[in-house]
Enzyme design. Structure first.
Site, PDB file in Angstrom:
ATOM      1  N   LYS A 253      -4.560  35.564  42.277  1.00 34.35           N
ATOM      2  CA  LYS A 253      -5.358  35.840  41.079  1.00 34.35           C
ATOM      3  C   LYS A 253      -6.603  34.962  41.104  1.00 34.35           C
ATOM      4  O   LYS A 253      -6.515  33.749  41.272  1.00 34.35           O
ATOM      5  CB  LYS A 253      -4.543  35.540  39.820  1.00 34.35           C
ATOM      6  CG  LYS A 253      -5.348  35.708  38.526  1.00 34.35           C
ATOM      7  CD  LYS A 253      -4.453  35.683  37.308  1.00 34.35           C
ATOM      8  CE  LYS A 253      -4.275  34.308  36.700  1.00 34.35           C
ATOM      9  NZ  LYS A 253      -5.464  33.800  35.986  1.00 34.35           N
TER      10      LYS A 253
ATOM     11  N   ARG B 161       0.388  26.416  38.594  1.00 29.49           N
ATOM     12  CA  ARG B 161       0.730  25.045  38.974  1.00 29.49           C
ATOM     13  C   ARG B 161       2.082  24.827  39.639  1.00 29.49           C
ATOM     14  O   ARG B 161       2.171  23.976  40.522  1.00 29.49           O
ATOM     15  CB  ARG B 161       0.531  24.135  37.763  1.00 29.49           C
ATOM     16  CG  ARG B 161      -0.954  23.943  37.448  1.00 29.49           C
ATOM     17  CD  ARG B 161      -1.194  23.527  36.038  1.00 29.49           C
ATOM     18  NE  ARG B 161      -0.809  24.583  35.101  1.00 29.49           N
ATOM     19  CZ  ARG B 161      -0.876  24.472  33.785  1.00 29.49           C
ATOM     20  NH1 ARG B 161      -1.291  23.353  33.247  1.00 29.49           N
ATOM     21  NH2 ARG B 161      -0.524  25.482  33.006  1.00 29.49           N
TER      22      ARG B 161
ATOM     23  N   ASP C 255      -9.121  38.404  37.345  1.00 27.04           N
ATOM     24  CA  ASP C 255      -8.773  38.172  35.933  1.00 27.04           C
ATOM     25  C   ASP C 255     -10.024  37.752  35.159  1.00 27.04           C
ATOM     26  O   ASP C 255     -10.262  36.574  34.934  1.00 27.04           O
ATOM     27  CB  ASP C 255      -7.692  37.071  35.920  1.00 27.04           C
ATOM     28  CG  ASP C 255      -7.251  36.656  34.537  1.00 27.04           C
ATOM     29  OD1 ASP C 255      -7.499  37.399  33.573  1.00 27.04           O
ATOM     30  OD2 ASP C 255      -6.631  35.579  34.424  1.00 27.04           O
TER      31      ASP C 255
ATOM     32  N   LYS D  19     -11.004  39.540  32.188  1.00 22.17           N
ATOM     33  CA  LYS D  19     -10.762  39.880  30.763  1.00 22.17           C
ATOM     34  C   LYS D  19     -12.004  40.425  30.058  1.00 22.17           C
ATOM     35  O   LYS D  19     -12.508  39.844  29.090  1.00 22.17           O
ATOM     36  CB  LYS D  19     -10.254  38.644  29.999  1.00 22.17           C
ATOM     37  CG  LYS D  19      -8.959  38.053  30.545  1.00 22.17           C
ATOM     38  CD  LYS D  19      -8.439  36.948  29.647  1.00 22.17           C
ATOM     39  CE  LYS D  19      -7.130  36.359  30.100  1.00 22.17           C
ATOM     40  NZ  LYS D  19      -7.231  35.527  31.321  1.00 22.17           N
TER      41      LYS D  19
ATOM     42  N   THR E 124      -1.931  34.151  24.482  1.00 23.96           N
ATOM     43  CA  THR E 124      -0.792  33.310  24.058  1.00 23.96           C
ATOM     44  C   THR E 124      -1.267  32.053  23.331  1.00 23.96           C
ATOM     45  O   THR E 124      -0.469  31.378  22.692  1.00 23.96           O
ATOM     46  CB  THR E 124       0.091  32.921  25.264  1.00 23.96           C
ATOM     47  OG1 THR E 124      -0.759  32.542  26.339  1.00 23.96           O
ATOM     48  CG2 THR E 124       0.966  34.061  25.703  1.00 23.96           C
TER      49      THR E 124
ATOM     50  N   ASP F 218     -16.394  44.200  25.653  1.00 24.97           N
ATOM     51  CA  ASP F 218     -17.779  44.450  25.219  1.00 24.97           C
ATOM     52  C   ASP F 218     -17.834  45.893  24.744  1.00 24.97           C
ATOM     53  O   ASP F 218     -16.792  46.559  24.639  1.00 24.97           O
ATOM     54  CB  ASP F 218     -18.742  44.180  26.405  1.00 24.97           C
ATOM     55  CG  ASP F 218     -20.132  43.734  25.935  1.00 24.97           C
ATOM     56  OD1 ASP F 218     -20.663  44.365  24.999  1.00 24.97           O
ATOM     57  OD2 ASP F 218     -20.664  42.774  26.496  1.00 24.97           O
TER      58      ASP F 218
END
Ligand code: C5P
Length: 232
Positions: A32, A211, A59, A61, A119, A64
């Site tokens: 990603k 991570r 990614d 996002k 989230t 508009d």
């Protein structure tokens, strides 16, 4: 594409990213690329990782007006990524326009996934900042249904929501789930987490892992552990 582990390459530069991926001799994990790396290095980083044989989830996002999103998705379609995303909050018309823009002249296109509510947005912030008074679970499922109605392939969601998304939008509607941690690992700033094995059980289609792999002492072993728990 079947179930897979996607490594979140949250690096600040191409050099850091390639240095990390060079550890995976002979393996080409699905990766990603997020805003940080893309804004630092531009489309060239996508071309470089594609040329090295990686599948790519870009990614960015998008959110508009429909016409702008359609034209931007058209540019992304030429980058030959495998998956990309947008905010479902942009409305069904925006999502339909995005799909149109993303579809190449030969009819093929990358998978298109919607972000429902981030989230980092909780019930209180949604009510106070966004003036959305409905329960957040209902909002997430409603946005997922909108994405399905617009013809998108799935949503990014918590692994805890994956089962409900499949119930609401159908088994083949993809759930791409971050917030994955090993049972014996550090959860860091993620609040609601699941192990790769639990994510598999609940029916996630793709897990996005950052991570626990990128910061591991042995990233290749950590990646293989994810694959063993989630895919095999
Ligand atoms: O390092 P970690 O495994 O927490 O990385 C998870 C990745 O998924 C990060 O790139 C993060 O931005 C992304 N993500 C997330 N939660 C969301 C959406 C995306 O953690 N709701």
């Amino acid at each position: 594409m079947g179930k897979d582990v996607i490594i979140a390459c949250d690096f600040a530069s191409k050099a850091d990213c390639l240095n990390f991926l060079d550890k995976f001799t002979g393996k080409k994990p699905f990766v990603k690329i997020g805003m940080e790396l893309f804004y630092a290095e531009g489309p060239e980083i996508v071309r470089e990782l594609k040329a090295r044989g990686h599948k790519i989830f870009l990614d960015l996002k998008l959110h508009d007006i429909p016409n702008t999103v359609k034209k931007s998705m058209n540019v992304l379609s030429r980058l030959d990524v495998d998956m990309t995303n947008l905010h479902a909050a942009g409305t069904i018309s925006m999502m339909e326009a995005a799909l149109e823009g993303l579809t190449r002249p030969d009819g093929t296109r990358p998978l298109l996934i919607a972000v429902t509510q981030l989230t980092s947005t909780d019930q209180e912030r949604m009510e106070k900042d966004l003036l959305i008074k409905e329960p957040i679970d209902k909002v997430v499922m409603h946005y997922a249904s909108n994405a399905a109605k617009a013809g998108l392939d799935g949503v990014v969601c918590s692994p805890l929501e994956a089962g409900k998304v499949h119930e609401t939008c159908g088994k083949s509607f993809l759930t791409v789930t971050p917030g994955v941690r090993f049972a014996d690992g550090d959860i860091g700033d993620q609040k609601r987490v699941m192990t790769p094995a639990e994510a598999k059980k609940i029916g996630s289609d793709y897990i996005v892992v950052g991570r626990p792999i990128t910061a591991a002492e042995d990233p290749v072993a950590a990646y293989e552990r994810c694959v063993a728990e989630f895919v095999d």
